[in-house]
Design an enzyme around this catalytic site. Structure first.
Site, PDB file in Angstrom:
ATOM      1  N   LYS A 106     159.306  57.290   4.447  1.00 24.08           N
ATOM      2  CA  LYS A 106     159.058  56.754   5.632  1.00 24.08           C
ATOM      3  C   LYS A 106     159.816  56.155   6.764  1.00 24.08           C
ATOM      4  O   LYS A 106     159.564  54.982   6.987  1.00 24.08           O
ATOM      5  CB  LYS A 106     157.231  56.833   5.929  1.00 24.08           C
ATOM      6  CG  LYS A 106     156.923  57.198   7.068  1.00 24.08           C
ATOM      7  CD  LYS A 106     154.544  56.423   7.054  1.00 24.08           C
ATOM      8  CE  LYS A 106     154.688  55.723   8.237  1.00 24.08           C
ATOM      9  NZ  LYS A 106     153.175  55.717   9.166  1.00 24.08           N
TER      10      LYS A 106
ATOM     11  N   ILE B 108     154.431  61.728   8.552  1.00 28.96           N
ATOM     12  CA  ILE B 108     153.592  61.154   8.512  1.00 28.96           C
ATOM     13  C   ILE B 108     152.542  59.877   9.786  1.00 28.96           C
ATOM     14  O   ILE B 108     152.939  59.134  10.152  1.00 28.96           O
ATOM     15  CB  ILE B 108     153.457  59.868   7.551  1.00 28.96           C
ATOM     16  CG1 ILE B 108     154.130  59.983   5.924  1.00 28.96           C
ATOM     17  CG2 ILE B 108     152.248  58.780   6.704  1.00 28.96           C
ATOM     18  CD1 ILE B 108     154.681  59.358   5.036  1.00 28.96           C
TER      19      ILE B 108
ATOM     20  N   TYR C 288     158.986  52.874   3.222  1.00 27.55           N
ATOM     21  CA  TYR C 288     158.064  52.818   4.176  1.00 27.55           C
ATOM     22  C   TYR C 288     159.175  51.667   5.250  1.00 27.55           C
ATOM     23  O   TYR C 288     158.713  50.711   4.450  1.00 27.55           O
ATOM     24  CB  TYR C 288     156.980  52.754   4.300  1.00 27.55           C
ATOM     25  CG  TYR C 288     155.738  52.519   5.382  1.00 27.55           C
ATOM     26  CD1 TYR C 288     156.357  53.153   6.469  1.00 27.55           C
ATOM     27  CD2 TYR C 288     154.696  51.892   5.008  1.00 27.55           C
ATOM     28  CE1 TYR C 288     155.645  53.080   7.675  1.00 27.55           C
ATOM     29  CE2 TYR C 288     153.822  51.505   6.919  1.00 27.55           C
ATOM     30  CZ  TYR C 288     154.500  51.960   7.780  1.00 27.55           C
ATOM     31  OH  TYR C 288     153.370  52.053   8.658  1.00 27.55           O
TER      32      TYR C 288
ATOM     33  N   THR D  50     147.536  52.344   9.085  1.00 19.67           N
ATOM     34  CA  THR D  50     146.027  53.194   9.548  1.00 19.67           C
ATOM     35  C   THR D  50     144.965  52.450   9.078  1.00 19.67           C
ATOM     36  O   THR D  50     143.760  52.947   9.173  1.00 19.67           O
ATOM     37  CB  THR D  50     146.209  54.113   9.942  1.00 19.67           C
ATOM     38  OG1 THR D  50     148.280  54.401  10.622  1.00 19.67           O
ATOM     39  CG2 THR D  50     145.273  54.795  11.438  1.00 19.67           C
TER      40      THR D  50
END
Length: 300
Positions: free
Chosen positions: A165, A207, A137, A49
């Protein structure tokens, strides 16, 4: 869950940019203050992001340094340090540790499609090279490579690999990890729409893209879920549901940067190959923001 140091709503923070695409550090600092005030439980900087693929090495360092300095210990800072080059991931992780980040977020290597053994060796090499808490992640929709739960569990035996994540949105997969991983290994949702379900099963946080726009409500949802207050958690999530979905109406972070700009917190700058949100989606996103009780600073 008390053994997990970082819990709750962790914002995958956007990277403010000027119209010419240059970093807007002043807005970035203000944005961190905004999140502290609104109750965000942690700042994840220079992730997907945060447009990590299009910031250069020096900018990446600068954003980590600025986030740590601006947060000033008020909330944890998790630095995105992932790369599809193990050497680069190590270099970024070393910088993050030296800058004072509380943890690193290391994405599954993308494009070069490593095997499960390659993924294990990659993350182990990073963990052995730098003593910083490392959060894995997994986002196979972007990376193509998908780290299997069995590989995650092997990595969970390494002391400074402290969590994952999971952005697959697969609740069964997340619950499997919760059942089999060490108690102090954190399982974070990386999918806002299914985050509440994972939290109620024992997940440690999210997250979140949505937290850029509705940080207070995301924090409240997490707190209610941790307390076992299903009614309050569902009520918060009901207000957020359209945002969870519509912030992905085009590729992230295009919609969320537009939304945060409508709140008057940043400009609308993006870097190519990302382009501004299509006009036809503006009203859709305004309505989603309204349902979440978000005030727009910019009138229609």
């Amino acid at each position: 869950m008390d053994n997990v140091a970082i819990k709750g709503s962790l914002v995958a923070i956007v990277t403010p940019m000027h119209e010419n695409g240059e970093l807007d550090l002043e807005r970035f600092q203000s944005l961190i203050d905004f999140h502290v005030t609104e109750g965000t439980d942690g700042i994840v900087v220079v992730g997907t992001t945060g447009e990590s693929p299009t910031v250069d090495f020096e900018e990446h360092h600068l954003l980590i340094k600025t986030a740590v300095e601006q947060a000033a210990g008020r909330v944890p800072v998790i630095a995105g340090t992932g790369a599809n080059s193990t050497r680069e991931a190590i270099d970024l992780s070393i910088y993050a540790k030296n800058a004072g980040a509380d943890a690193s977020l290391s994405v599954v290597p993308y494009y070069n499609k490593p095997t499960q053994e390659g993924l294990y060796q990659h993350f182990r090499a990073v963990a052995e090279a730098v003593d910083i808490p490392q959060i894995l992640y997994n986002v196979p929709g972007r990376t193509v490579a998908d780290i299997a739960n069995d590989t995650v569990l092997r990595l969970a035996q390494i002391p400074n690999i402290v969590g994952i994540k999971d952005a697959t949105g697969d609740i069964g997969r997340g619950f499997d990890l919760l059942c089999r991983a060490p108690e102090d290994f954190a399982i974070y949702s990386g999918d806002d729409a299914s985050a509440l379900a994972l939290l109620l099963l024992g997940g440690h946080g999210v997250i979140s893209v949505t937290a850029n726009v509705a940080p207070k409500l995301m924090h409240e949802m997490c707190i209610a879920a941790f307390a076992g207050d299903l009614a309050a958690a569902r009520a918060a999530n009901r207000k957020l549901l359209r945002l969870h979905l519509d912030l992905f109406i085009e590729a992230n972070p295009i919609p969320v940067k537009w939304a945060v700009a409508q709140m008057g917190l940043i400009g609308e700058g993006l870097r190519l190959p990302l382009t501004p949100l299509s006009n036809r989606y503006h009203q859709t996103l305004r309505e989603a923001m309204s349902e979440a009780g978000i005030d727009l600073a910019i009138s229609v």
